[in-house]
Scaffold this motif. Structure first.
Motif, short mmCIF file in Angstrom:
data_model
loop_
_atom_site.label_atom_id
_atom_site.label_comp_id
_atom_site.label_asym_id
_atom_site.label_seq_id
_atom_site.Cartn_x
_atom_site.Cartn_y
_atom_site.Cartn_z
N SER A 17 -7.02 -89.21 23.11
CA SER A 17 -7.73 -88.29 22.22
C SER A 17 -6.90 -87.94 21.00
O SER A 17 -7.43 -87.41 20.03
CB SER A 17 -8.10 -87.02 22.98
OG SER A 17 -6.91 -86.34 23.37
N ASP A 95 -3.45 -81.73 14.88
CA ASP A 95 -4.80 -82.11 15.32
C ASP A 95 -5.12 -81.47 16.67
O ASP A 95 -5.70 -82.08 17.55
CB ASP A 95 -4.96 -83.63 15.35
CG ASP A 95 -3.93 -84.34 16.20
OD1 ASP A 95 -3.04 -83.67 16.77
OD2 ASP A 95 -4.01 -85.57 16.30
N ASP A 96 -4.75 -80.21 16.79
CA ASP A 96 -5.00 -79.44 18.00
C ASP A 96 -6.34 -78.71 17.89
O ASP A 96 -7.05 -78.86 16.89
CB ASP A 96 -3.88 -78.42 18.23
CG ASP A 96 -3.64 -77.51 17.02
OD1 ASP A 96 -4.38 -77.60 16.02
OD2 ASP A 96 -2.69 -76.71 17.07
N ASP A 97 -6.70 -77.97 18.91
CA ASP A 97 -7.87 -77.11 18.79
C ASP A 97 -7.45 -75.68 19.09
O ASP A 97 -6.35 -75.42 19.57
CB ASP A 97 -9.03 -77.58 19.66
CG ASP A 97 -8.72 -77.57 21.14
OD1 ASP A 97 -8.07 -76.62 21.62
OD2 ASP A 97 -9.14 -78.51 21.84
N TYR A 119 -8.44 -77.41 14.18
CA TYR A 119 -9.69 -78.07 13.87
C TYR A 119 -9.75 -79.48 14.41
O TYR A 119 -10.50 -80.32 13.89
CB TYR A 119 -9.93 -78.07 12.36
CG TYR A 119 -9.98 -76.68 11.79
CD1 TYR A 119 -11.12 -75.90 11.91
CD2 TYR A 119 -8.87 -76.13 11.17
CE1 TYR A 119 -11.16 -74.62 11.40
CE2 TYR A 119 -8.91 -74.83 10.66
CZ TYR A 119 -10.05 -74.09 10.79
OH TYR A 119 -10.08 -72.81 10.29
N SER A 120 -8.95 -79.77 15.43
CA SER A 120 -8.87 -81.12 16.01
C SER A 120 -8.60 -82.13 14.90
O SER A 120 -7.85 -81.83 13.98
CB SER A 120 -10.12 -81.44 16.82
OG SER A 120 -10.27 -80.49 17.86
N SER A 123 -8.68 -81.33 11.12
CA SER A 123 -7.56 -80.69 10.42
C SER A 123 -7.07 -81.56 9.28
O SER A 123 -6.66 -81.06 8.23
CB SER A 123 -6.41 -80.41 11.39
OG SER A 123 -6.76 -79.44 12.34
#
Length: 148
Positions: A17, A95-97, A119-120, A123
């Motif tokens: 992911s 690229d986290d949430d 913002y995954s 971002s």
């Protein structure tokens, strides 16, 4: 080359992911092209490769860096020195949430313009909008105004 996305190694729990989806990559390339800029993505497998990538930017005509430290946050002394030596501004991108935020780099000096989290993979889209605005391309058709 105008803008480089330099990604550090993925954390062991990130899995597949952590890849930047093809649709997001295509949108980044389109937005950069609309603004008359080029964009390149380099993913690094280790901190050593990441530091080497940072050092190599000096001679590549890079105007701005989108920097995702990946599993290299918090920054080691070696990574911190490489960031401080950058001759161009950069935006720290994760690229986290919102539910599972990645650690930010502690202030590493240099010319960090912004940090984009939560913002995954999108971002990167927000970070590119900030970058293009910083480079004077706010009216170049990318359709996002972030108020910088």
């Amino acid at each position: 080359m105008s803008i480089v996305i330099l990604r550090g190694p993925d954390s062991p729990h990130a899995g597949a992911s952590a890849r930047v989806p093809d649709a997001v990559r295509a949108r980044l390339a389109e937005s950069a092209a609309d603004a008359g800029k080029t964009i390149a993505l380099r993913s690094c497998r280790s901190e050593a490769e990441l530091v080497e990538g940072l050092c190599g930017l000096r001679s590549d005509g890079v105007e701005l860096l989108l920097f995702d430290p990946g599993a290299c946050a918090p920054a080691s002394e070696r990574l911190r020195r490489a960031l401080e030596a950058l001759e161009m501004p950069y935006i720290e991108v994760h690229d986290d949430d919102m539910a599972k935020p990645e650690p930010s780099l502690a202030s590493c000096g240099g010319a960090c313009l912004a940090r984009v989290h939560g913002y995954s993979a999108q971002s990167y889209t927000l970070a590119l909008a900030i970058a293009l605005e910083h480079l004077g391309c706010a009216e170049c058709g990318h359709g996002v105004h972030v108020g910088t």
